[in-house]
Design a protein around this motif. Structure first.
Motif, short mmCIF file in Angstrom:
data_model
loop_
_atom_site.label_atom_id
_atom_site.label_comp_id
_atom_site.label_asym_id
_atom_site.label_seq_id
_atom_site.Cartn_x
_atom_site.Cartn_y
_atom_site.Cartn_z
N SER A 69 0.86 -1.18 0.00
CA SER A 69 0.00 0.00 0.00
C SER A 69 0.90 1.23 0.00
O SER A 69 1.73 1.40 0.90
N LEU A 70 0.74 2.08 -1.01
CA LEU A 70 1.54 3.29 -1.13
C LEU A 70 0.65 4.51 -1.00
O LEU A 70 -0.41 4.59 -1.62
N ARG A 71 1.10 5.46 -0.18
CA ARG A 71 0.42 6.75 -0.08
C ARG A 71 1.30 7.76 -0.79
O ARG A 71 2.43 8.03 -0.37
N ILE A 72 0.78 8.31 -1.89
CA ILE A 72 1.56 9.20 -2.75
C ILE A 72 0.96 10.59 -2.68
O ILE A 72 -0.23 10.78 -2.95
N LYS A 73 1.79 11.57 -2.32
CA LYS A 73 1.35 12.96 -2.21
C LYS A 73 2.06 13.76 -3.30
O LYS A 73 3.28 13.83 -3.33
N LYS A 74 1.25 14.32 -4.21
CA LYS A 74 1.79 15.11 -5.31
C LYS A 74 1.01 16.40 -5.40
O LYS A 74 -0.19 16.39 -5.65
N GLU A 75 1.70 17.53 -5.15
CA GLU A 75 1.07 18.84 -5.10
C GLU A 75 -0.07 18.80 -4.09
O GLU A 75 0.15 18.52 -2.94
N SER A 76 -1.31 19.05 -4.50
CA SER A 76 -2.42 19.04 -3.54
C SER A 76 -3.19 17.72 -3.59
O SER A 76 -4.20 17.57 -2.93
N ILE A 77 -2.71 16.78 -4.38
CA ILE A 77 -3.40 15.50 -4.55
C ILE A 77 -2.71 14.43 -3.72
O ILE A 77 -1.49 14.29 -3.75
N GLU A 78 -3.51 13.68 -2.96
CA GLU A 78 -2.97 12.57 -2.18
C GLU A 78 -3.75 11.32 -2.57
O GLU A 78 -4.97 11.30 -2.56
N GLN A 79 -3.01 10.27 -2.95
CA GLN A 79 -3.62 9.02 -3.37
C GLN A 79 -3.07 7.87 -2.54
O GLN A 79 -1.90 7.86 -2.18
N THR A 80 -3.92 6.89 -2.29
CA THR A 80 -3.49 5.65 -1.67
C THR A 80 -3.76 4.55 -2.68
O THR A 80 -4.90 4.37 -3.11
N VAL A 81 -2.69 3.86 -3.09
CA VAL A 81 -2.83 2.84 -4.12
C VAL A 81 -2.27 1.51 -3.63
O VAL A 81 -1.39 1.47 -2.76
N LEU A 82 -2.79 0.43 -4.19
CA LEU A 82 -2.30 -0.91 -3.91
C LEU A 82 -1.55 -1.41 -5.14
O LEU A 82 -2.04 -1.27 -6.26
N VAL A 83 -0.39 -2.00 -4.93
CA VAL A 83 0.40 -2.54 -6.03
C VAL A 83 -0.22 -3.85 -6.47
O VAL A 83 -0.34 -4.79 -5.69
N ARG A 91 -12.45 22.60 -3.38
CA ARG A 91 -11.69 23.60 -4.14
C ARG A 91 -12.59 24.32 -5.13
O ARG A 91 -12.49 25.54 -5.30
N LYS A 92 -13.46 23.58 -5.79
CA LYS A 92 -14.39 24.19 -6.75
C LYS A 92 -15.32 25.16 -6.04
O LYS A 92 -15.63 26.23 -6.56
N ALA A 93 -15.79 24.80 -4.85
CA ALA A 93 -16.70 25.66 -4.09
C ALA A 93 -16.01 26.96 -3.67
O ALA A 93 -16.64 28.02 -3.66
N ILE A 94 -14.75 26.88 -3.35
CA ILE A 94 -14.00 28.08 -2.94
C ILE A 94 -13.90 29.06 -4.10
O ILE A 94 -14.11 30.25 -3.94
N PHE A 95 -13.59 28.57 -5.28
CA PHE A 95 -13.38 29.44 -6.44
C PHE A 95 -14.66 29.74 -7.21
O PHE A 95 -14.63 30.52 -8.15
N GLU A 96 -15.77 29.13 -6.82
CA GLU A 96 -17.02 29.30 -7.55
C GLU A 96 -17.53 30.74 -7.52
O GLU A 96 -17.98 31.27 -8.51
N GLY A 97 -17.45 31.40 -6.39
CA GLY A 97 -17.98 32.75 -6.26
C GLY A 97 -17.04 33.83 -6.78
O GLY A 97 -17.44 34.98 -6.94
N MET A 98 -15.81 33.47 -7.06
CA MET A 98 -14.84 34.48 -7.50
C MET A 98 -15.04 34.79 -8.98
O MET A 98 -15.30 33.90 -9.78
N PRO A 99 -14.87 36.06 -9.34
CA PRO A 99 -15.00 36.41 -10.76
C PRO A 99 -13.81 35.88 -11.56
O PRO A 99 -12.68 35.86 -11.08
N GLN A 100 -14.09 35.45 -12.76
CA GLN A 100 -13.04 34.95 -13.64
C GLN A 100 -12.54 36.12 -14.50
O GLN A 100 -13.31 36.73 -15.22
N HIS A 101 -11.27 36.41 -14.40
CA HIS A 101 -10.69 37.50 -15.16
C HIS A 101 -10.23 36.97 -16.51
O HIS A 101 -9.53 35.97 -16.59
N THR A 102 -10.65 37.67 -17.54
CA THR A 102 -10.20 37.29 -18.87
C THR A 102 -9.19 38.32 -19.32
O THR A 102 -9.46 39.53 -19.33
#
Length: 141
Positions: free
Chosen positions: A61-75, A109-120
């Motif tokens: 069982s490997l716990r892999i943390k990459k940037e903001s993503i954390e995964q637990t996988v079985l070999v 994460r989507k909920a946090i950025f949902e209310g923010m205006p998108q700048h083009t």
């Protein structure tokens, strides 16, 4: 005859370094990045830190943390060769808890950025450029 199987007479396919397996399973682009992640404590084997040279085994069982993503996988399978992504995905299986936690974090994460205006960002139009020139000339006068 009852022979014991030791690490010395195991087939080569059963002895794959974990940094090489992580590279073959396409978690990292290079073995050097996989090695750095292991040394930096971003990858844990059965909940503990380990060295990049540690050999992998089926069922780990490997716990892999990459940037903001954390995964637990079985070999599931061992491979030292980097192949296409669909084949690499057969080397491991992500746990159900890991999938649900990852999806939950994604929704947060989507909920946090949902209310923010998108700048083009776009180039100024001819009218905008004229206004910029007039403004700069007014500053110099």
């Amino acid at each position: 005859m009852n022979k014991k199987k030791t690490a010395a007479n195991k087939p080569q396919e059963e002895k794959i370094r974990l940094d090489k397996w992580l590279w073959a399973a396409r978690f990292y682009k290079t073995r050097a990045l996989a090695t750095e992640a292991i040394k930096g404590g971003k990858v844990h084997l059965n909940g503990q830190r380990f060295k990049p040279s540690h050999h992998s085994e089926i069922g780990y069982s490997l716990r892999i943390k990459k940037e903001s993503i954390e995964q637990t996988v079985l070999v599931l399978k061992l491979s030292g060769k980097r192949g296409p992504a669909p084949i690499a995905q057969t080397l491991y299986e992500e746990t159900a808890e890991s999938i649900s936690a990852r999806e939950k974090r994604s929704q947060e994460r989507k909920a946090i950025f949902e209310g923010m205006p998108q700048h083009t960002v776009k180039r100024p139009s001819k009218k905008d450029r004229r206004k910029i020139i007039q403004f700069k000339q007014a500053q110099h006068d």
